[in-house]
Design an enzyme around this catalytic site. Structure first.
Site, PDB file in Angstrom:
ATOM      1  N   TYR A 118       0.835  -1.198   0.000  1.00 21.47           N
ATOM      2  CA  TYR A 118       0.000   0.000   0.000  1.00 21.47           C
ATOM      3  C   TYR A 118       0.874   1.255   0.000  1.00 21.47           C
ATOM      4  O   TYR A 118       0.591   2.225  -0.713  1.00 21.47           O
ATOM      5  CB  TYR A 118      -0.904   0.000   1.241  1.00 21.47           C
ATOM      6  CG  TYR A 118      -1.904  -1.135   1.266  1.00 21.47           C
ATOM      7  CD1 TYR A 118      -3.104  -1.044   0.581  1.00 21.47           C
ATOM      8  CD2 TYR A 118      -1.634  -2.294   1.989  1.00 21.47           C
ATOM      9  CE1 TYR A 118      -4.017  -2.090   0.604  1.00 21.47           C
ATOM     10  CE2 TYR A 118      -2.546  -3.344   2.018  1.00 21.47           C
ATOM     11  CZ  TYR A 118      -3.722  -3.244   1.324  1.00 21.47           C
ATOM     12  OH  TYR A 118      -4.627  -4.280   1.345  1.00 21.47           O
ATOM     13  N   ASN A 141     -12.728  -0.455  -4.822  1.00 21.86           N
ATOM     14  CA  ASN A 141     -12.433  -0.627  -6.245  1.00 21.86           C
ATOM     15  C   ASN A 141     -13.666  -1.191  -6.975  1.00 21.86           C
ATOM     16  O   ASN A 141     -14.112  -2.292  -6.663  1.00 21.86           O
ATOM     17  CB  ASN A 141     -11.242  -1.573  -6.390  1.00 21.86           C
ATOM     18  CG  ASN A 141     -10.918  -1.913  -7.838  1.00 21.86           C
ATOM     19  OD1 ASN A 141     -11.361  -1.253  -8.769  1.00 21.86           O
ATOM     20  ND2 ASN A 141     -10.135  -2.964  -8.023  1.00 21.86           N
ATOM     21  N   CYS A 149      -6.546  -5.025  -7.440  1.00 24.22           N
ATOM     22  CA  CYS A 149      -6.339  -4.659  -6.046  1.00 24.22           C
ATOM     23  C   CYS A 149      -5.879  -5.842  -5.210  1.00 24.22           C
ATOM     24  O   CYS A 149      -5.330  -5.662  -4.113  1.00 24.22           O
ATOM     25  CB  CYS A 149      -7.601  -4.035  -5.465  1.00 24.22           C
ATOM     26  SG  CYS A 149      -9.114  -4.981  -5.703  1.00 24.22           S
ATOM     27  N   HIS A 150      -6.059  -7.072  -5.718  1.00 27.57           N
ATOM     28  CA  HIS A 150      -5.570  -8.247  -4.983  1.00 27.57           C
ATOM     29  C   HIS A 150      -4.048  -8.300  -4.950  1.00 27.57           C
ATOM     30  O   HIS A 150      -3.469  -9.010  -4.135  1.00 27.57           O
ATOM     31  CB  HIS A 150      -6.128  -9.538  -5.604  1.00 27.57           C
ATOM     32  CG  HIS A 150      -5.756  -9.738  -7.034  1.00 27.57           C
ATOM     33  ND1 HIS A 150      -6.440  -9.139  -8.085  1.00 27.57           N
ATOM     34  CD2 HIS A 150      -4.769 -10.471  -7.608  1.00 27.57           C
ATOM     35  CE1 HIS A 150      -5.894  -9.507  -9.236  1.00 27.57           C
ATOM     36  NE2 HIS A 150      -4.873 -10.309  -8.966  1.00 27.57           N
ATOM     37  N   GLU A 176      -2.119 -16.597 -10.263  1.00 26.84           N
ATOM     38  CA  GLU A 176      -1.230 -15.832 -11.139  1.00 26.84           C
ATOM     39  C   GLU A 176       0.198 -16.366 -11.117  1.00 26.84           C
ATOM     40  O   GLU A 176       0.955 -16.158 -12.063  1.00 26.84           O
ATOM     41  CB  GLU A 176      -1.243 -14.357 -10.737  1.00 26.84           C
ATOM     42  CG  GLU A 176      -2.580 -13.693 -11.015  1.00 26.84           C
ATOM     43  CD  GLU A 176      -2.570 -12.207 -10.733  1.00 26.84           C
ATOM     44  OE1 GLU A 176      -1.492 -11.671 -10.375  1.00 26.84           O
ATOM     45  OE2 GLU A 176      -3.629 -11.569 -10.874  1.00 26.84           O
TER      46      GLU A 176
END
Length: 209
Positions: A118, A141, A149-150, A176
């Site tokens: 962040y 979001n 945002c993850h 991912e």
């Protein structure tokens, strides 16, 4: 009248519900761009009063573009850079606000398989002390997964928060990196309840391990 109310009134929204390894996902868009991505989880389209089903000819182009993007994401995350990103027309993307700057920077700078804190994201938009404000932006979001945002995590390797729950956030990050337990193809119908439960159970297992 708020900007969002004014924009929603001016835009005729179309909706599409697709299935995914994480359950049903609702997409909303006008003909100018995407307004929202909402993870519905177990809720089937008929259980969600905001969803209207339309024929393919009636669907806004951004819906089809987003559905294709998500299908590629769930099949082969590394390939999403080769397909178009839907235009974004949610009210937040129509202003030069801090929220817009943060979401745009995240979309442009943080790629599949990467993570950012962040504080680091706050620094990228020139506000290094605004990590809490960045956290609020992530919480609200309107287009999660697409604007990733993850991939924003806490300092020291902590996951931080996620609007759809930490199990979903961990699943997306693992997916991912090629460790996702369930690489599914998006369908136009919501997946069965059992499939959704299986996906969450696997995500919880990953969390506990």
């Amino acid at each position: 009248m708020s900007l969002r109310s004014s924009m929603d009134k001016a835009c005729e929204l179309n909706f599409k519900v697709v299935g995914s390894p994480l359950g049903s996902i609702e997409l909303s868009a006008c003909r100018r761009g995407l307004h929202g991505i909402k993870l519905l989880g177990q809720n089937a389209p008929e259980d969600h009063p905001g969803v209207t089903q339309r024929s393919p000819e009636e669907l806004a182009e951004p819906l089809a573009c987003c559905a294709a993007w998500l299908e590629t994401y769930f099949q082969t995350p590394a390939a999403i850079g080769t397909i178009p990103v839907p235009e974004l027309h949610h009210p937040v993307f129509q202003t030069d606000s801090f929220t817009h700057q943060v979401l745009r920077k995240l979309l442009q700078a943080v790629r599949v398989g990467q993570a950012i804190s962040y504080q680091q994201l706050a620094a990228l938009v020139g506000r290094p002390k605004a990590s809490r404000a960045v956290g609020n932006v992530m919480k609200n979001n309107p287009v999660p997964i697409l604007v990733p945002c993850h991939r924003v995590v806490g300092s020291g390797g902590k996951l931080g928060g996620y609007s759809s729950g930490l199990a979903v956030k961990q699943w997306l990050l693992a997916h991912e990196k090629g460790a996702g337990p369930h690489k599914g193809t998006i369908t136009d119908a919501a997946p069965p309840r059992a499939r959704h439960q299986e996906a969450l159970t696997q995500a919880e297992y990953m969390k506990s391990g």
